[in-house]
Design an enzyme around this catalytic site. Structure first.
Site, PDB file in Angstrom:
ATOM      1  N   CYS A   1      28.108   8.011 -27.049  1.00 47.11           N
ATOM      2  CA  CYS A   1      28.510   8.005 -28.446  1.00 47.11           C
ATOM      3  C   CYS A   1      28.027   6.764 -29.184  1.00 47.11           C
ATOM      4  CB  CYS A   1      30.019   8.128 -28.599  1.00 47.11           C
ATOM      5  SG  CYS A   1      30.720   9.683 -28.051  1.00 47.11           S
TER       6      CYS A   1
ATOM      7  N   GLU B   1      22.047  13.562 -10.172  1.00 42.91           N
ATOM      8  CA  GLU B   1      22.092  13.227 -11.596  1.00 42.91           C
ATOM      9  C   GLU B   1      20.956  13.858 -12.382  1.00 42.91           C
ATOM     10  OE1 GLU B   1      23.840   8.930 -12.768  1.00 42.91           O
ATOM     11  OE2 GLU B   1      22.205   8.848 -11.331  1.00 42.91           O
TER      12      GLU B   1
ATOM     13  N   TRP C   1      29.015  12.468 -27.541  1.00 44.98           N
ATOM     14  CA  TRP C   1      29.121  13.006 -26.182  1.00 44.98           C
ATOM     15  C   TRP C   1      30.470  13.695 -26.107  1.00 44.98           C
ATOM     16  CZ3 TRP C   1      32.225  11.986 -21.766  1.00 44.98           C
ATOM     17  CH2 TRP C   1      31.713  12.477 -20.552  1.00 44.98           C
TER      18      TRP C   1
ATOM     19  N   LYS D   1      24.991   7.208 -20.865  1.00 47.62           N
ATOM     20  CA  LYS D   1      24.558   5.929 -20.299  1.00 47.62           C
ATOM     21  C   LYS D   1      25.691   4.919 -20.248  1.00 47.62           C
ATOM     22  CE  LYS D   1      21.633   2.962 -18.663  1.00 47.62           C
ATOM     23  NZ  LYS D   1      21.157   3.140 -17.285  1.00 47.62           N
TER      24      LYS D   1
ATOM     25  N   ARG E   1      22.086   6.117 -24.706  1.00 46.07           N
ATOM     26  CA  ARG E   1      23.463   6.228 -24.238  1.00 46.07           C
ATOM     27  C   ARG E   1      23.782   7.640 -23.742  1.00 46.07           C
ATOM     28  NH1 ARG E   1      27.688   2.790 -26.534  1.00 46.07           N
ATOM     29  NH2 ARG E   1      26.796   0.837 -27.233  1.00 46.07           N
TER      30      ARG E   1
ATOM     31  N   LYS F   1      21.420   9.715  -7.372  1.00 50.04           N
ATOM     32  CA  LYS F   1      20.228   9.834  -8.221  1.00 50.04           C
ATOM     33  C   LYS F   1      19.693  11.262  -8.202  1.00 50.04           C
ATOM     34  CE  LYS F   1      20.141   5.987 -10.047  1.00 50.04           C
ATOM     35  NZ  LYS F   1      21.586   6.180 -10.066  1.00 50.04           N
TER      36      LYS F   1
ATOM     37  N   ASN G   1      34.076   7.052 -31.744  1.00 51.51           N
ATOM     38  CA  ASN G   1      33.858   6.967 -30.297  1.00 51.51           C
ATOM     39  C   ASN G   1      35.206   6.805 -29.626  1.00 51.51           C
ATOM     40  OD1 ASN G   1      31.154   6.902 -30.909  1.00 51.51           O
ATOM     41  ND2 ASN G   1      30.841   4.769 -30.337  1.00 51.51           N
ATOM     42  N   GLY G   2      35.382   7.413 -28.459  1.00 48.68           N
ATOM     43  CA  GLY G   2      36.616   7.223 -27.714  1.00 48.68           C
ATOM     44  C   GLY G   2      37.487   8.464 -27.700  1.00 48.68           C
TER      45      GLY G   2
ATOM     46  N   GLU H   1      23.803   6.038  -3.107  1.00 48.10           N
ATOM     47  CA  GLU H   1      23.066   5.886  -4.363  1.00 48.10           C
ATOM     48  C   GLU H   1      21.895   6.867  -4.434  1.00 48.10           C
ATOM     49  OE1 GLU H   1      21.591   4.340  -8.052  1.00 48.10           O
ATOM     50  OE2 GLU H   1      23.548   4.604  -7.095  1.00 48.10           O
TER      51      GLU H   1
ATOM     52  N   HIS I   1      31.299  14.914  12.577  1.00 55.70           N
ATOM     53  CA  HIS I   1      32.691  15.181  12.227  1.00 55.70           C
ATOM     54  C   HIS I   1      32.821  16.134  11.046  1.00 55.70           C
ATOM     55  CE1 HIS I   1      34.210  12.316  15.096  1.00 55.70           C
ATOM     56  NE2 HIS I   1      33.425  11.361  14.600  1.00 55.70           N
TER      57      HIS I   1
END
Length: 608
Positions: free
Chosen positions: A2, A488, A77, A603, A27, A485, A102-103, A481, A504
């Site tokens: 946002c 994403e 967003w 972002k 963002r 990636k 925003n928020g 990580e 397991h």
């Protein structure tokens, strides 16, 4: 997440607003819009909105000849309400008040019911529309006062900017928990959620504080705090680094940022001649002498950097270290340790969950705090006792790359500083570690040269819908990580496990259709890892192994190996993550996804 830009000027401000949105596209967003006061059109509020990109919004503006000297704009967003045009900002109230937000407003349902009882009709599914109508309900000729009254009723985290048809040379903004800055120009004034949005327009910036309400006009501004008392906030000269956001010769920002990692690491380590606590702040020596543990709070990729640092901190500094997902930490009953160093990690320094975790820790009596962050002017840096800036430059791609590797470099420096303060770092070891740190840019360049081999792998990966990632010890967070990636940006379902946990449960998933990516450095756990790899082979699985040159892992039927240029000891995670970034990037290219703006993600995550 946002973006907000607002302005009051004598000129047509629409080009500045659109350019500001372009600078905030990194963002992540799923709709965008702009509203202006149009004196030539009978003094009406006019707007354009789209669920496409800022370029489409700019085309609408050109086609409709939208112009005005007062306006606000937004990239959204979606939280409340689907990403459709009717939910896109700016939101109007009775064609009199326009707002961008925003928020999240936590009490919006109760406020909405009260406003409906007063006759307000809601056209969107957003919590933002509550703000517009609430301000309108308080409006009696003074927008500044109306926003102050409305803000007192809002619960949650927000940054808002509003203007009113009846006061055409005025924009009012307010913040609580979400960033908002004021920009002072010559005869014109601005609001934005990020100083970068104003690059090239003004470098005179005020960072508003929680509870502030700001009133801007032609070459003037006024700020009051949550009590309604006038306050002065520091006016800073901020270099917004506008040039660093250019794509240059690369196809995507993610690719650019992967290849910028050698320089980003070099910049992050610039000026570090020795391991001195003062590189983290003038009070660091006293703080480091007083602590007996480390607590790390972070989200997403930054959380994985913290998991990696736990291995370093416990081995080299001898400090018990706990790493927690920031969004979970403050909602559980924890046992405070006033002697622990609280480390918060964030690329933007505005991550809502991590900031909330920091404040919660401080409320519990944690006085010793340190931020590892990429933005010197961020809320996180301003709210911690100690800081280390990663100097990665602007990171545009939603999937973090160079921010992660520079966080690791900073965390290793922190480890060495803490080890030295506890008399656990000899002069010889200090010199050796510094030499290895300084060699990192060259070592990373060698890893980037593996790209052609990784491209070949990506053709196979693009045909799969699931993948497993394995690592052991220090490299398990790197496997996490790598899986993050891939999911994403390629939308392939990927999970990571400590390799010893394969038997397991996850081994049940292994087939030829489930590629297994293995991070295989030549460390003390290599032989154990080889046994885990055999378990995959015995079940007909297909292994893709990133192995050190001297690990003696050979390619065979069902085992594909790419050899890293060199083994790098404790710093190996920084090297091993790079091929995983490249694998995700090139797999996404083959699948044709939006690499820099993956669906549903943002972002800078400034909502809870």
């Amino acid at each position: 997440m946002c973006g907000i830009v607002g302005a009051v000027a004598k000129r047509d401000i629409v080009p500045v607003l659109i350019e500001g949105l372009r600078r905030l596209e990194y963002r992540g967003y799923d709709s965008c819009g702009i509203a202006v006061y149009d004196p030539a059109g009978g003094g009406q509020l006019r707007r354009a909105r789209t669920v496409s990109r800022v370029a489409d919004l700019a085309a609408q503006v050109r086609d409709t000849q939208l112009a005005g000297s007062t306006g606000i704009c937004h990239t959204r967003w979606a939280t409340h309400g689907a990403p459709v045009t009717v939910n896109a900002h700016p939101i109007f109230s009775r064609d009199e008040i326009a707002v961008v937000h925003n928020g999240i407003i936590e009490n919006f349902e109760a406020l909405r019911e009260g406003l409906k009882a007063k006759g307000y009709v809601f056209e969107s599914q957003t919590d933002t529309e509550v703000i517009a109508h609430l301000v309108h309900s308080h409006y009696a000729g003074d927008l500044f006062k109306a926003v102050q009254l409305a803000a007192a009723e809002l619960h949650g985290a927000y940054a808002i900017a509003l203007f009113c048809r009846s006061e055409p040379q005025r924009v009012v903004g307010a913040r609580q928990g979400n960033p908002l800055v004021l920009g002072a120009g010559t005869g014109e004034t601005f609001l934005a959620s990020d100083a970068m949005a104003l690059a090239g327009t003004t470098d005179q910036i005020i960072y508003l504080e929680d509870g502030d309400v700001a009133d801007i006009g032609l070459g003037r501004y006024a700020i009051v705090d949550r009590e309604g008392k006038p306050v002065e906030r520091e006016l800073r000269t901020v270099a917004a680094q506008a040039g660093t956001v250019e794509l240059g010769p690369y196809r995507h920002y993610m690719q650019k940022e992967i290849f910028e990692q050698p320089q980003a690491i070099a910049d992050t380590l610039q000026g570090v001649a020795g391991i001195d606590p003062e590189i983290f702040g003038t009070a660091a020596a006293n703080v480091f002498a007083a602590i007996d543990a480390v607590h790390i709070y972070a989200c997403g990729t930054s959380y994985y950097s913290g998991l990696t640092a736990k291995f370093w901190l416990e081995e080299y500094a001898g400090l018990p270290t706990q790493v927690e997902v920031a969004s979970e930490y403050r909602y559980r009953v924890s046992v405070p340790n006033p002697n622990a160093l609280v480390v918060v990690i964030s690329q933007s320094g505005e991550t809502a969950d991590t900031l909330a975790a920091l404040r919660h820790a401080q409320s519990l009596g944690h006085a010793h705090t340190l931020a590892i962050c990429n933005v010197a002017t961020s809320a996180m840096v301003r709210q911690t006792e100690l800081q280390y800036l990663t100097r990665a430059g602007v990171e545009i791609g939603v999937a973090s790359t160079k921010a992660f590797s520079t966080q690791l470099a900073a965390l290793f420096l922190l480890t060495l500083a803490l080890a030295k303060s506890r008399a656990r770092l000899s002069a010889d070891d200090e010199a050796r570690h510094l030499k290895n740190l300084r060699h990192l840019p060259a070592a990373l360049a060698g890893v980037l040269a593996l790209e052609p081999q990784i491209i070949a792998w990506s053709e196979r990966f693009a045909q799969r819908e699931h993948a497993l990632f394995l690592g052991r010890g220090l490299h398990y967070p790197i496997a996490l990580e790598g899986a993050l990636k891939l999911k994403e940006i390629s939308y392939i379902h990927a999970e990571a496990y400590p390799a010893g946990e394969l038997k397991h449960g996850p081994l049940a998933l292994v087939t030829k259709e489930m590629p297994v990516v293995t991070v295989a450095p030549n460390d003390t756990l290599l032989e154990k890892l080889k046994s885990n790899m055999q378990e995959v082979c015995a079940r007909g699985g297909e292994l893709y192994v990133f192995a050190d040159a001297d690990s003696h892992i050979g390619s065979s039927e069902g085992v594909h190996v790419i050899r890293m240029p060199e083994h790098y000891g404790a710093l190996s995670p920084i090297l091993h993550v790079v091929p995983l970034q490249l694998l995700a990037y090139h797999t996404a290219l083959v699948r044709g996804t939006d690499v820099d703006k993956p669906r549903n993600l943002a972002k800078s995550v400034t909502v809870e």
